[in-house]
Design a protein around this motif. Structure first.
Motif, PDB file in Angstrom:
ATOM      1  N   GLU A 362       0.810  -1.217   0.000  1.00  0.00           N
ATOM      2  CA  GLU A 362       0.000   0.000   0.000  1.00  0.00           C
ATOM      3  C   GLU A 362       0.844   1.267   0.000  1.00  0.00           C
ATOM      4  N   LEU A 363       2.135   1.165   0.344  1.00  0.00           N
ATOM      5  CA  LEU A 363       2.937   2.373   0.547  1.00  0.00           C
ATOM      6  C   LEU A 363       3.089   3.201  -0.719  1.00  0.00           C
ATOM      7  N   PHE A 364       3.588   2.598  -1.789  1.00  0.00           N
ATOM      8  CA  PHE A 364       3.848   3.374  -3.004  1.00  0.00           C
ATOM      9  C   PHE A 364       2.552   3.923  -3.610  1.00  0.00           C
ATOM     10  N   PRO A 365       1.451   3.122  -3.684  1.00  0.00           N
ATOM     11  CA  PRO A 365       0.190   3.704  -4.166  1.00  0.00           C
ATOM     12  C   PRO A 365      -0.326   4.843  -3.284  1.00  0.00           C
ATOM     13  N   ALA A 366      -0.109   4.737  -1.951  1.00  0.00           N
ATOM     14  CA  ALA A 366      -0.570   5.795  -1.051  1.00  0.00           C
ATOM     15  C   ALA A 366       0.206   7.084  -1.282  1.00  0.00           C
ATOM     16  N   ILE A 367       1.522   6.977  -1.498  1.00  0.00           N
ATOM     17  CA  ILE A 367       2.326   8.176  -1.769  1.00  0.00           C
ATOM     18  C   ILE A 367       1.895   8.803  -3.095  1.00  0.00           C
ATOM     19  N   ALA A 368       1.646   7.939  -4.089  1.00  0.00           N
ATOM     20  CA  ALA A 368       1.211   8.450  -5.386  1.00  0.00           C
ATOM     21  C   ALA A 368      -0.147   9.138  -5.279  1.00  0.00           C
ATOM     22  N   ALA A 369      -1.042   8.608  -4.422  1.00  0.00           N
ATOM     23  CA  ALA A 369      -2.399   9.151  -4.305  1.00  0.00           C
ATOM     24  C   ALA A 369      -2.458  10.383  -3.422  1.00  0.00           C
ATOM     25  N   ASP A 370      -1.781  10.342  -2.266  1.00  0.00           N
ATOM     26  CA  ASP A 370      -1.933  11.386  -1.251  1.00  0.00           C
ATOM     27  C   ASP A 370      -0.702  12.268  -1.087  1.00  0.00           C
ATOM     28  N   GLY A 371       0.362  12.004  -1.834  1.00  0.00           N
ATOM     29  CA  GLY A 371       1.625  12.681  -1.553  1.00  0.00           C
ATOM     30  C   GLY A 371       2.260  12.040  -0.340  1.00  0.00           C
ATOM     31  N   SER A 372       3.167  12.738   0.326  1.00  0.00           N
ATOM     32  CA  SER A 372       3.792  12.164   1.518  1.00  0.00           C
ATOM     33  C   SER A 372       2.727  11.903   2.574  1.00  0.00           C
ATOM     34  N   LEU A 373       2.916  10.844   3.341  1.00  0.00           N
ATOM     35  CA  LEU A 373       1.933  10.418   4.326  1.00  0.00           C
ATOM     36  C   LEU A 373       2.069  11.228   5.610  1.00  0.00           C
ATOM     37  N   PRO A 374       1.082  11.145   6.507  1.00  0.00           N
ATOM     38  CA  PRO A 374       1.208  11.871   7.782  1.00  0.00           C
ATOM     39  C   PRO A 374       2.436  11.398   8.556  1.00  0.00           C
ATOM     40  N   ARG A 375       3.016  12.292   9.354  1.00  0.00           N
ATOM     41  CA  ARG A 375       4.139  11.899  10.185  1.00  0.00           C
ATOM     42  C   ARG A 375       3.719  10.748  11.093  1.00  0.00           C
ATOM     43  N   LYS A 376       4.677   9.902  11.411  1.00  0.00           N
ATOM     44  CA  LYS A 376       4.431   8.754  12.288  1.00  0.00           C
ATOM     45  C   LYS A 376       3.333   7.853  11.739  1.00  0.00           C
ATOM     46  N   THR A 377       3.415   7.574  10.430  1.00  0.00           N
ATOM     47  CA  THR A 377       2.453   6.651   9.832  1.00  0.00           C
ATOM     48  C   THR A 377       2.792   5.206  10.172  1.00  0.00           C
ATOM     49  N   PHE A 378       4.078   4.879  10.118  1.00  0.00           N
ATOM     50  CA  PHE A 378       4.477   3.500  10.374  1.00  0.00           C
ATOM     51  C   PHE A 378       5.895   3.487  10.921  1.00  0.00           C
TER      52      PHE A 378
END
Length: 396
Positions: A362-378
């Motif tokens: 899910e990581l690469f699709p999430a970055i492509a969809a939302d840009g950088s993820l919220p801090r402390k995502t994982f």
């Protein structure tokens, strides 16, 4: 154009066991750890003497930084390093009965953008806290050396880039092999042949062939260090500083585990927060539903809301940020482990959220969809599993 290239790598001539120390942003609440490292290292040449552990960061770091830069120059002028020109190093890091495989080489910072919504080949996984960059710029801007603890992730489910090197390693010249201090496990490094370097580069470029989104690398560890390197290059335009030494690892490596980082709010009116969270997502969310376990001293139940981001943590953190602007009395902590959340939420005025963590794919699709993820995502492993400083490179 190749996005990953060989580097002129500096390695200590001897005593790797006392040279290598863990990433500077680890054990920031455990001074005993760093005191023990100081005891182990003593006055011997060590990466410890040319980094600034974040536990020692203060409002005025000038004296420490000056001493670090002087020590770097002394190491360069002395007989500390061997220089290995035009090199890549294949790395096997054994820890917790698993082996993490990676390749150390050079990236071009002009290919990297940490801003949300970036389309560069190298992107941040999590939101960059801009306030964290200036003190780190002070450390790097006059430094003659860089030592990387940055891990870049690639999305290579067929294991075409790094994993084939394992079967070939006996043909490569060994760079190092030793036990890392303080339960860091064992590490081996091998210089890649010119043919192997070319194969790695070609296999990397093939990962984005035919794709609309040219995202190749996502920063797994060390995003603020890489953002600092980018800022220093933007300020200096020094051609050596245009590049950064990193280790590339495959997100599908069995040793890499993603663990969710949960949220606990303090001094909060739980009923008000949940009501407004539900209302906000009803207004701004999509048809996709996401479920959260909400824990207070009085209740423990599930809340289902419409998603406003691809990942549950993105939906939650997006609203938390908005809510805390309106309620500055509310505090937050980022927690590993359900049991810790449950324990904290026995106190009055607390509200904890548990949710599904992110799967690797899910990581690469999430970055492509939302840009950088919220801090402390994982979280990607525990402190002792983080990268140790071994390789160095001249940046002045």
């Amino acid at each position: 154009m190749k996005h990953f290239t060989p580097a002129d790598i500096l390695l200590p001539k001897k005593d790797f066991e006392t040279w290598a120390v863990v990433a500077c942003d680890q054990y920031t609440s455990e001074p005993d750890y760093w005191h023990d490292v100081e005891r182990i290292v003593g006055d011997q040449p060590s990466a410890l003497h040319i980094i600034l552990p974040e536990i020692y960061l203060s409002d005025d770091n000038s004296a420490r930084i000056g001493a670090i830069n002087e020590k770097m120059q002394a190491y360069l002028d002395g007989d500390v390093f061997d220089r290995h020109e035009n090199s890549m190093i294949y790395v096997e890091r054994e820890s917790n009965n698993t082996i993490r495989r990676g390749v150390v080489g050079l990236i071009d910072l002009e290919d990297y953008d940490y801003r949300k919504g970036a389309t560069a080949a190298i992107r941040a996984t999590e939101a960059t806290v801009l306030e964290r960059i200036p003190p780190r710029v002070q450390i790097r801007k006059d430094a003659p050396l860089e030592l990387p603890h940055i891990l870049l992730l690639i999305d290579d489910p067929t294991r075409s880039v790094i994993e084939p090197l394992s079967a070939q390693k006996e043909r490569f010249t060994r760079a190092y092999g030793f036990e890392l201090m303080k339960d860091g496990g064992h590490i081996d490094g091998y210089f890649l042949s010119e043919e192997a370097i070319s194969r790695v580069q070609n296999a990397l470029e093939a990962l984005t062939d035919g794709k609309d989104d040219q995202l190749l690398f996502a920063v797994g560890d060390g995003n603020h260090s890489l953002a600092t390197a980018k800022e220093c290059y933007n300020q200096s335009h020094n051609p050596l500083a245009r590049y950064a030494l990193v280790e590339v690892v495959n997100i599908h490596d069995e040793s890499i585990e993603f663990e969710p980082i949960y949220r606990v709010l303090f001094h909060v009116d739980a009923e008000d927060f949940i009501e407004k969270f539900s209302s906000y997502t009803d207004t701004h969310g999509s048809g996709i539903r996401q479920t959260f376990r909400c824990i207070t001293p009085e209740a423990d139940g599930e809340l289902e809301v419409k998603s406003t981001a691809k990942l549950p943590v993105g939906t939650l953190q997006g609203f938390i940020d908005l809510y805390m602007k309106e309620h500055p009395e509310v505090g937050i902590d980022y927690i590993h482990g359900e049991e810790v959340v449950e324990s904290l939420c026995k106190e009055q005025g607390t509200l904890g959220f548990l949710f599904d963590g992110m799967e690797k794919d899910e990581l690469f699709p999430a970055i492509a969809a939302d840009g950088s993820l919220p801090r402390k995502t994982f979280s990607m492993g525990h402190a002792k599993d983080k990268r140790y400083y071994i390789e160095a490179r001249k940046i002045k």
